[in-house]
Design a protein around this motif. Structure first.
Motif, PDB file in Angstrom:
ATOM      1  N   LYS A 142      22.568  26.379  40.486  1.00  0.00           N
ATOM      2  CA  LYS A 142      23.426  27.275  41.415  1.00  0.00           C
ATOM      3  C   LYS A 142      24.415  28.102  40.607  1.00  0.00           C
ATOM      4  O   LYS A 142      25.029  29.074  41.540  1.00  0.00           O
ATOM      5  CB  LYS A 142      24.024  26.211  42.336  1.00  0.00           C
ATOM      6  N   SER A 143      24.996  27.706  39.493  1.00  0.00           N
ATOM      7  CA  SER A 143      26.171  28.521  38.911  1.00  0.00           C
ATOM      8  C   SER A 143      25.818  29.800  38.137  1.00  0.00           C
ATOM      9  O   SER A 143      26.476  30.520  37.837  1.00  0.00           O
ATOM     10  CB  SER A 143      26.925  27.548  38.001  1.00  0.00           C
ATOM     11  N   LEU A 144      24.226  30.171  38.275  1.00  0.00           N
ATOM     12  CA  LEU A 144      23.915  31.358  37.743  1.00  0.00           C
ATOM     13  C   LEU A 144      24.251  32.423  38.866  1.00  0.00           C
ATOM     14  O   LEU A 144      24.531  32.159  39.803  1.00  0.00           O
ATOM     15  CB  LEU A 144      22.390  31.360  37.616  1.00  0.00           C
ATOM     16  N   PRO A 145      24.685  33.569  38.164  1.00  0.00           N
ATOM     17  CA  PRO A 145      24.384  34.906  38.928  1.00  0.00           C
ATOM     18  C   PRO A 145      23.417  34.644  40.108  1.00  0.00           C
ATOM     19  O   PRO A 145      22.504  34.388  39.776  1.00  0.00           O
ATOM     20  CB  PRO A 145      24.682  35.906  38.187  1.00  0.00           C
ATOM     21  N   ALA A 146      23.983  35.222  41.423  1.00  0.00           N
ATOM     22  CA  ALA A 146      22.980  35.134  42.346  1.00  0.00           C
ATOM     23  C   ALA A 146      21.810  35.783  42.100  1.00  0.00           C
ATOM     24  O   ALA A 146      20.742  35.121  42.594  1.00  0.00           O
ATOM     25  CB  ALA A 146      23.593  35.827  43.900  1.00  0.00           C
ATOM     26  N   ASN A 148      20.244  36.731  39.411  1.00  0.00           N
ATOM     27  CA  ASN A 148      19.698  35.927  38.341  1.00  0.00           C
ATOM     28  C   ASN A 148      18.757  34.876  38.836  1.00  0.00           C
ATOM     29  O   ASN A 148      17.647  34.543  38.675  1.00  0.00           O
ATOM     30  CB  ASN A 148      20.625  35.645  37.364  1.00  0.00           C
ATOM     31  N   ARG A 149      19.807  34.006  39.526  1.00  0.00           N
ATOM     32  CA  ARG A 149      19.025  32.614  40.003  1.00  0.00           C
ATOM     33  C   ARG A 149      17.958  33.130  41.009  1.00  0.00           C
ATOM     34  O   ARG A 149      16.945  32.457  40.929  1.00  0.00           O
ATOM     35  CB  ARG A 149      20.212  31.974  40.970  1.00  0.00           C
ATOM     36  N   ALA A 150      18.134  33.998  41.826  1.00  0.00           N
ATOM     37  CA  ALA A 150      16.815  34.562  42.795  1.00  0.00           C
ATOM     38  C   ALA A 150      15.824  34.773  41.939  1.00  0.00           C
ATOM     39  O   ALA A 150      14.584  34.428  42.607  1.00  0.00           O
ATOM     40  CB  ALA A 150      17.382  35.468  43.547  1.00  0.00           C
ATOM     41  N   GLN A 151      15.843  35.577  41.122  1.00  0.00           N
ATOM     42  CA  GLN A 151      14.554  36.027  40.250  1.00  0.00           C
ATOM     43  C   GLN A 151      14.136  34.680  39.467  1.00  0.00           C
ATOM     44  O   GLN A 151      12.883  34.591  39.289  1.00  0.00           O
ATOM     45  CB  GLN A 151      15.117  37.148  39.103  1.00  0.00           C
ATOM     46  N   ARG A 152      14.934  33.845  38.879  1.00  0.00           N
ATOM     47  CA  ARG A 152      14.306  32.587  38.102  1.00  0.00           C
ATOM     48  C   ARG A 152      13.536  31.972  39.300  1.00  0.00           C
ATOM     49  O   ARG A 152      12.385  31.308  38.984  1.00  0.00           O
ATOM     50  CB  ARG A 152      15.459  31.848  37.756  1.00  0.00           C
ATOM     51  N   VAL A 153      14.171  31.714  40.435  1.00  0.00           N
ATOM     52  CA  VAL A 153      13.296  30.991  41.578  1.00  0.00           C
ATOM     53  C   VAL A 153      12.062  31.628  41.897  1.00  0.00           C
ATOM     54  O   VAL A 153      10.964  31.105  42.014  1.00  0.00           O
ATOM     55  CB  VAL A 153      14.347  30.786  42.756  1.00  0.00           C
ATOM     56  N   SER A 154      11.962  32.973  41.976  1.00  0.00           N
ATOM     57  CA  SER A 154      11.113  33.714  42.401  1.00  0.00           C
ATOM     58  C   SER A 154       9.806  33.295  41.386  1.00  0.00           C
ATOM     59  O   SER A 154       8.528  33.290  41.845  1.00  0.00           O
ATOM     60  CB  SER A 154      11.392  35.112  42.923  1.00  0.00           C
ATOM     61  N   SER A 155      10.318  33.699  40.181  1.00  0.00           N
ATOM     62  CA  SER A 155       9.358  33.647  38.974  1.00  0.00           C
ATOM     63  C   SER A 155       8.737  32.322  39.056  1.00  0.00           C
ATOM     64  O   SER A 155       7.501  32.047  38.858  1.00  0.00           O
ATOM     65  CB  SER A 155      10.087  33.780  37.679  1.00  0.00           C
ATOM     66  N   ARG A 156       9.320  30.937  39.330  1.00  0.00           N
ATOM     67  CA  ARG A 156       8.970  29.708  39.229  1.00  0.00           C
ATOM     68  C   ARG A 156       7.856  29.543  40.486  1.00  0.00           C
ATOM     69  O   ARG A 156       7.073  28.882  40.107  1.00  0.00           O
ATOM     70  CB  ARG A 156      10.133  28.874  39.180  1.00  0.00           C
ATOM     71  N   ALA A 157       8.382  30.070  41.530  1.00  0.00           N
ATOM     72  CA  ALA A 157       7.199  29.820  42.462  1.00  0.00           C
ATOM     73  C   ALA A 157       5.967  30.499  42.416  1.00  0.00           C
ATOM     74  O   ALA A 157       5.126  30.100  42.614  1.00  0.00           O
ATOM     75  CB  ALA A 157       8.045  30.432  43.877  1.00  0.00           C
TER      76      ALA A 157
END
Length: 265
Positions: A142-146, A148-157
């Protein structure tokens, strides 16, 4: 010339001396929590140096980051939680384990097959650690820039098959979310506006991912562009003998357009 291994050993010895009885009072007071802000700051400074493609600056910032990481590792070694060697051995083992196509004779048919095997190995590693099954998406810090975090979550999904079938479907959903935001703004419901903006941001991140673009970098570039144009607009207004605070919106727009034209020249 000293080898990297010798220099790393020298760096550890310097940190140990700084922490020793005759060392620096500031360094002796530090803890993992107190060093965290400096770690984040140095990481961002390195990222800026990379964006600027400044080799000397990158070299300097990498050194600063090496120091912060080594300092943190030594603090945990002092607490006998693990040694610096343990941490280094852990990442060496992990990289070898996750790259069987490099360190063994295993062969994969495509880059996608390599990526899928990487994810499979990561899942097995987590299973062996007997972690609670929170799901891989929640492991994105959660400490990632927002963005960046959104793109990582999207990529993993997407890597688990939760993906848009085609660009048309993606763009249709983007238009749907944009319309929902328009309706929320027209109704003046602050909570709904907030939610719809979030949904729209997430759709934009998906579009970035589909085109191999990095949302965080795009926002930095867009912000830099705004700053350049705003600064130019201020200069144009100053030359005109006016003050921005005393001008109407239509006048602001006029000078903004001039600034855009000058930037394109």
């Amino acid at each position: 010339m000293k080898t990297p291994a010798a220099l790393f050993t020298e760096l550890i010895e310097i940190i140990e001396k700084l922490r020793g009885p005759e060392g620096c009072p500031w360094d002796k007071k530090q803890s993992p929590q107190s060093l965290k802000p400096y770690l984040l700051e140095e990481t961002h400074e390195l990222a800026e140096a990379i964006d600027a493609a400044d080799g000397d600056h990158i070299k300097e910032e990498l050194g600063d980051l090496f120091f912060q990481i080594s300092f943190l590792a030594l603090l945990h070694q002092e607490k006998k939680q693990f040694t610096i060697a343990d941490s280094l051995q852990g990442i060496i083992d992990k990289m070898v384990r996750r790259h069987p196509h490099v360190f063994t004779d295993e062969v994969f048919a495509s880059d996608e097959a390599i990526r899928q095997n990487w994810q499979k190995i990561k899942a097995q590693e987590k299973k062996e650690k007997k972690k609670q099954d929170k799901g891989e998406l929640i492991d994105v810090p959660k400490s990632l820039p927002a963005l960046n975090r959104a793109q990582r979550v999207s990529s993993r999904a997407a890597s688990h098959g939760f993906e848009w079938p085609d660009t048309a479907s993606l763009l249709n959903k983007f238009r749907e979310e944009a319309q929902e935001l328009v309706e929320a703004v027209e109704q003046g419901n602050r909570q709904e506006i907030s939610e719809e903006i979030g949904d729209l941001f997430f759709m934009l991140i998906n579009i970035c991912r589909w085109h191999d673009l990095y949302g965080e970098d795009i926002m930095h570039l867009a912000t830099d562009k705004f700053i350049r144009r705003y600064t130019m607009m201020e200069e144009l207004i100053r030359r005109h003998g006016s003050k921005m605070t005393e001008m109407a919106s239509e006048q602001h727009l006029h000078f903004w357009r001039q600034a855009k034209e000058k930037e394109r020249d």
